[in-house]
Design a protein around this motif. Structure first.
Motif, PDB file in Angstrom:
ATOM      1  N   GLY A  98      -2.707  15.590  -6.683  1.00 17.48           N
ATOM      2  CA  GLY A  98      -2.930  15.239  -5.286  1.00 17.48           C
ATOM      3  C   GLY A  98      -4.063  16.034  -4.672  1.00 17.48           C
ATOM      4  N   TRP A 135      11.736  12.302   0.072  1.00 10.80           N
ATOM      5  CA  TRP A 135      12.900  11.549   0.563  1.00 10.80           C
ATOM      6  C   TRP A 135      12.677  10.059   0.337  1.00 10.80           C
ATOM      7  CZ3 TRP A 135      16.667   8.722   2.402  1.00 10.80           C
ATOM      8  CH2 TRP A 135      17.896   9.329   2.713  1.00 10.80           C
ATOM      9  N   PRO A 140      17.056  22.788   4.840  1.00 10.84           N
ATOM     10  CA  PRO A 140      16.976  21.500   5.533  1.00 10.84           C
ATOM     11  C   PRO A 140      18.117  20.580   5.123  1.00 10.84           C
ATOM     12  CG  PRO A 140      14.922  22.004   4.346  1.00 10.84           C
ATOM     13  CD  PRO A 140      15.970  22.936   3.849  1.00 10.84           C
ATOM     14  N   TYR A 193      20.106  20.391  -9.307  1.00  9.05           N
ATOM     15  CA  TYR A 193      19.374  20.616  -8.048  1.00  9.05           C
ATOM     16  C   TYR A 193      20.187  21.516  -7.127  1.00  9.05           C
ATOM     17  CZ  TYR A 193      16.947  19.707  -3.617  1.00  9.05           C
ATOM     18  OH  TYR A 193      16.272  19.863  -2.423  1.00  9.05           O
ATOM     19  N   CYS A 198      -1.076  25.293  -1.777  1.00  5.45           N
ATOM     20  CA  CYS A 198      -1.339  24.736  -3.099  1.00  5.45           C
ATOM     21  C   CYS A 198      -0.534  23.472  -3.340  1.00  5.45           C
ATOM     22  CB  CYS A 198      -1.031  25.764  -4.179  1.00  5.45           C
ATOM     23  SG  CYS A 198       0.733  25.968  -4.509  1.00  5.45           S
ATOM     24  N   TYR A 201       9.888  30.552  -7.352  1.00  2.00           N
ATOM     25  CA  TYR A 201      10.055  31.320  -6.103  1.00  2.00           C
ATOM     26  C   TYR A 201      10.104  32.821  -6.434  1.00  2.00           C
ATOM     27  CZ  TYR A 201      11.488  27.218  -3.154  1.00  2.00           C
ATOM     28  OH  TYR A 201      11.543  26.045  -2.439  1.00  2.00           O
ATOM     29  N   ASN A 224       7.945  26.827  -1.114  1.00  2.00           N
ATOM     30  CA  ASN A 224       8.407  25.501  -0.680  1.00  2.00           C
ATOM     31  C   ASN A 224       8.364  24.458  -1.794  1.00  2.00           C
ATOM     32  OD1 ASN A 224       8.633  23.089   1.324  1.00  2.00           O
ATOM     33  ND2 ASN A 224       6.631  22.804   0.342  1.00  2.00           N
ATOM     34  N   GLY A 237       4.697  16.496   3.014  1.00  3.29           N
ATOM     35  CA  GLY A 237       6.074  16.756   3.409  1.00  3.29           C
ATOM     36  C   GLY A 237       6.264  18.040   4.216  1.00  3.29           C
ATOM     37  N   THR A 258      10.203  12.830   4.299  1.00  2.00           N
ATOM     38  CA  THR A 258       9.021  13.285   3.544  1.00  2.00           C
ATOM     39  C   THR A 258       8.780  12.297   2.393  1.00  2.00           C
ATOM     40  OG1 THR A 258      10.339  14.535   1.949  1.00  2.00           O
ATOM     41  CG2 THR A 258       9.651  15.732   3.931  1.00  2.00           C
TER      42      THR A 258
HETATM   43  N1  NAP Z   1      12.928  16.466   2.454  1.00  2.00           N
HETATM   44  C1  NAP Z   1      14.161  16.893   2.575  1.00  2.00           C
HETATM   45  O1  NAP Z   1      15.015  16.230   3.205  1.00  2.00           O
HETATM   46  C2  NAP Z   1      14.575  18.200   1.955  1.00  2.00           C
HETATM   47  C3  NAP Z   1      15.893  18.604   2.137  1.00  2.00           C
HETATM   48  C4  NAP Z   1      16.310  19.821   1.608  1.00  2.00           C
HETATM   49  C5  NAP Z   1      15.414  20.617   0.924  1.00  2.00           C
HETATM   50  N2  NAP Z   1      14.127  20.210   0.744  1.00  2.00           N
HETATM   51  C6  NAP Z   1      13.232  21.116   0.003  1.00  2.00           C
HETATM   52  O2  NAP Z   1      12.027  21.296   0.707  1.00  2.00           O
HETATM   53  C7  NAP Z   1      10.940  21.463  -0.197  1.00  2.00           C
HETATM   54  C8  NAP Z   1       9.851  20.433   0.109  1.00  2.00           C
HETATM   55  O3  NAP Z   1      10.414  19.129  -0.009  1.00  2.00           O
HETATM   56  P1  NAP Z   1       9.628  17.822   0.473  1.00  2.00           P
HETATM   57  O4  NAP Z   1      10.655  16.812   0.791  1.00  2.00           O
HETATM   58  O5  NAP Z   1       8.596  18.183   1.467  1.00  2.00           O
HETATM   59  O6  NAP Z   1       8.914  17.401  -0.924  1.00  2.00           O
HETATM   60  P2  NAP Z   1       7.619  16.456  -1.183  1.00  2.00           P
HETATM   61  O7  NAP Z   1       7.487  15.447  -0.115  1.00  2.00           O
HETATM   62  O8  NAP Z   1       7.776  15.956  -2.599  1.00  2.00           O
HETATM   63  O9  NAP Z   1       6.397  17.473  -1.160  1.00  2.00           O
HETATM   64  C9  NAP Z   1       6.362  18.474  -2.139  1.00  2.00           C
HETATM   65  C10 NAP Z   1       5.068  19.248  -2.098  1.00  2.00           C
HETATM   66  O10 NAP Z   1       5.079  20.195  -3.180  1.00  2.00           O
HETATM   67  C11 NAP Z   1       4.013  19.917  -4.101  1.00  2.00           C
HETATM   68  N3  NAP Z   1       4.500  20.219  -5.437  1.00  2.00           N
HETATM   69  C12 NAP Z   1       5.459  19.571  -6.146  1.00  2.00           C
HETATM   70  N4  NAP Z   1       5.611  20.147  -7.348  1.00  2.00           N
HETATM   71  C13 NAP Z   1       4.733  21.182  -7.403  1.00  2.00           C
HETATM   72  C14 NAP Z   1       4.393  22.141  -8.396  1.00  2.00           C
HETATM   73  N5  NAP Z   1       4.986  22.157  -9.592  1.00  2.00           N
HETATM   74  N6  NAP Z   1       3.455  23.062  -8.101  1.00  2.00           N
HETATM   75  C15 NAP Z   1       2.825  23.050  -6.896  1.00  2.00           C
HETATM   76  N7  NAP Z   1       3.091  22.168  -5.936  1.00  2.00           N
HETATM   77  C16 NAP Z   1       4.030  21.236  -6.188  1.00  2.00           C
HETATM   78  C17 NAP Z   1       3.654  18.449  -3.848  1.00  2.00           C
HETATM   79  O11 NAP Z   1       2.315  18.123  -4.193  1.00  2.00           O
HETATM   80  P3  NAP Z   1       1.948  17.610  -5.695  1.00  2.00           P
HETATM   81  O12 NAP Z   1       2.930  16.542  -6.045  1.00  2.00           O
HETATM   82  O13 NAP Z   1       0.532  17.111  -5.574  1.00  2.00           O
HETATM   83  O14 NAP Z   1       2.037  18.798  -6.585  1.00  2.00           O
HETATM   84  C18 NAP Z   1       3.836  18.375  -2.337  1.00  2.00           C
HETATM   85  O15 NAP Z   1       2.742  18.958  -1.674  1.00  2.00           O
HETATM   86  C19 NAP Z   1      11.541  21.334  -1.599  1.00  2.00           C
HETATM   87  O16 NAP Z   1      11.813  22.619  -2.109  1.00  2.00           O
HETATM   88  C20 NAP Z   1      12.818  20.554  -1.358  1.00  2.00           C
HETATM   89  O17 NAP Z   1      13.798  20.811  -2.348  1.00  2.00           O
HETATM   90  C21 NAP Z   1      13.692  19.012   1.234  1.00  2.00           C
END
Ligand code: NAP
Length: 267
Positions: free
Chosen positions: A44, A199, A191, A161, A40, A125, A96, A21, A196
């Motif tokens: 996965g 999503w 964002p 959240y 990190c 964080y 992140n 993502g 991702t």
């Molecule tokens: N996508 C959006 O539209 C969106 C919008 C607003 C904000 N955000 C924010 O952006 C950030 C990334 O979102 P994303 O959509 O990219 O999420 P994602 O697709 O679920 O990817 C999350 C990443 O974080 C890792 N992760 C999850 N829990 C973890 C933990 N406890 N320790 C270490 N690594 C961890 C996951 O790998 P593993 O599962 O292997 O640990 C993965 O690499 C988040 O903070 C989210 O709230 C996203």
């Protein structure tokens, strides 16, 4: 030689949650711009290891994948220690890793669910910043926190959240104030909808996933979702170019917060 200008050459960057993502997009853009990235994820291991191999082949920067669960303080300490052992410095920390739980009303949400999310999305964080700051101060580095647009505008059935993301914006400002004396900048990115795995997972929980994705695209003035690469470029801008910005919340939202929409809900 390609002649490409490297915008973050030899800088050391930590990205939490970098295997998929938005985090993956950030790791990739930093490596493409000459940085040495340590990223990190929890499980996965395959995704993290595969990304490490792919990006080290491509260069010109480098990266290292570390297994770390950011909801555990000892894991965060180890992530920082491994980075310092490897590279002796930290120039940028990107917080992140986070999670959006399935949508639920307040009535159906327990205190423990809220506490666990605070720990994962917010306290992690704080702790990564706390342990990286002694090194960031030596380098006049910077912190980038991934918040969310909903931290400012709210979202249906997602009070915990939204609360964690709003708190990230507030904490970013507080730390920007505290760390200015060390010339460390602290900024965040909010964002809107970025396509991702997270999503997709949330869309998969709705009655019609394709419909949910279409609605997600149309929520932006730009009429599509943001990309992992655009997320990486926003982070690189804050780290490399935005040297007069601290405490800001960079909206990466395609204009989702603008204009009226159909918002009234029949209970
Ligand atoms: N996508 C959006 O539209 C969106 C919008 C607003 C904000 N955000 C924010 O952006 C950030 C990334 O979102 P994303 O959509 O990219 O999420 P994602 O697709 O679920 O990817 C999350 C990443 O974080 C890792 N992760 C999850 N829990 C973890 C933990 N406890 N320790 C270490 N690594 C961890 C996951 O790998 P593993 O599962 O292997 O640990 C993965 O690499 C988040 O903070 C989210 O709230 C996203």
């Amino acid at each position: 030689m390609s002649g490409k200008v490297l915008r973050y050459s030899d800088k050391v960057v930590i990205v939490t949650g970098g295997s998929k993502g938005i985090g993956r997009g950030i790791v990739k853009v930093f490596v493409e711009n000459g940085a040495k990235v340590v990223f990190c994820a929890r499980g996965g291991e395959c995704a993290g290891q595969a990304l490490e191999t792919e990006l080290n082949k491509a260069g010109p920067g480098s990266c290292k994948f570390v297994l770390c669960d950011v909801s555990k303080e000892e894991d965060i300490k180890r992530l920082i220690a491994v980075t310092v052992e490897l590279h002796s410095q930290i120039d940028c920390l990107v917080n992140n890793a986070g999670w959006h739980p399935p949508h639920k009303s307040t009535d159906d949400t327990t205190a423990d669910e809220f506490r666990d999310l605070l720990n994962l999305n917010l306290i992690s964080y704080f702790l990564a910043s706390k342990y990286a700051l002694p090194y960031l101060r030596q380098r006049q580095g910077n912190i980038i926190n991934l918040s969310s647009l909903v931290g400012s505008i709210g979202q249906k059935d997602a009070a915990p959240y939204v609360a964690t993301k709003g708190a990230i914006i507030a904490m970013t400002k507080a730390m920007a104030v505290d760390e200015s004396r060390y010339h460390v900048r602290v900024n965040c990115i909010s964002p809107g909808n970025v396509m991702t795995p997270l999503w997709e997972e949330l869309a998969g929980q709705s009655a019609d996933a394709l419909e949910a994705i279409k609605a997600g695209e149309n929520a932006q003035l730009i009429g599509r979702m943001g990309t992992e690469a655009e997320s990486g470029l926003a982070a690189l801008f804050l780290a490399a170019d935005a040297t007069f910005c601290t405490g800001i919340d960079l909206l990466l939202s395609g204009g989702a917060e603008l204009n009226y929409g159909y918002k009234n809900q029949v209970p």
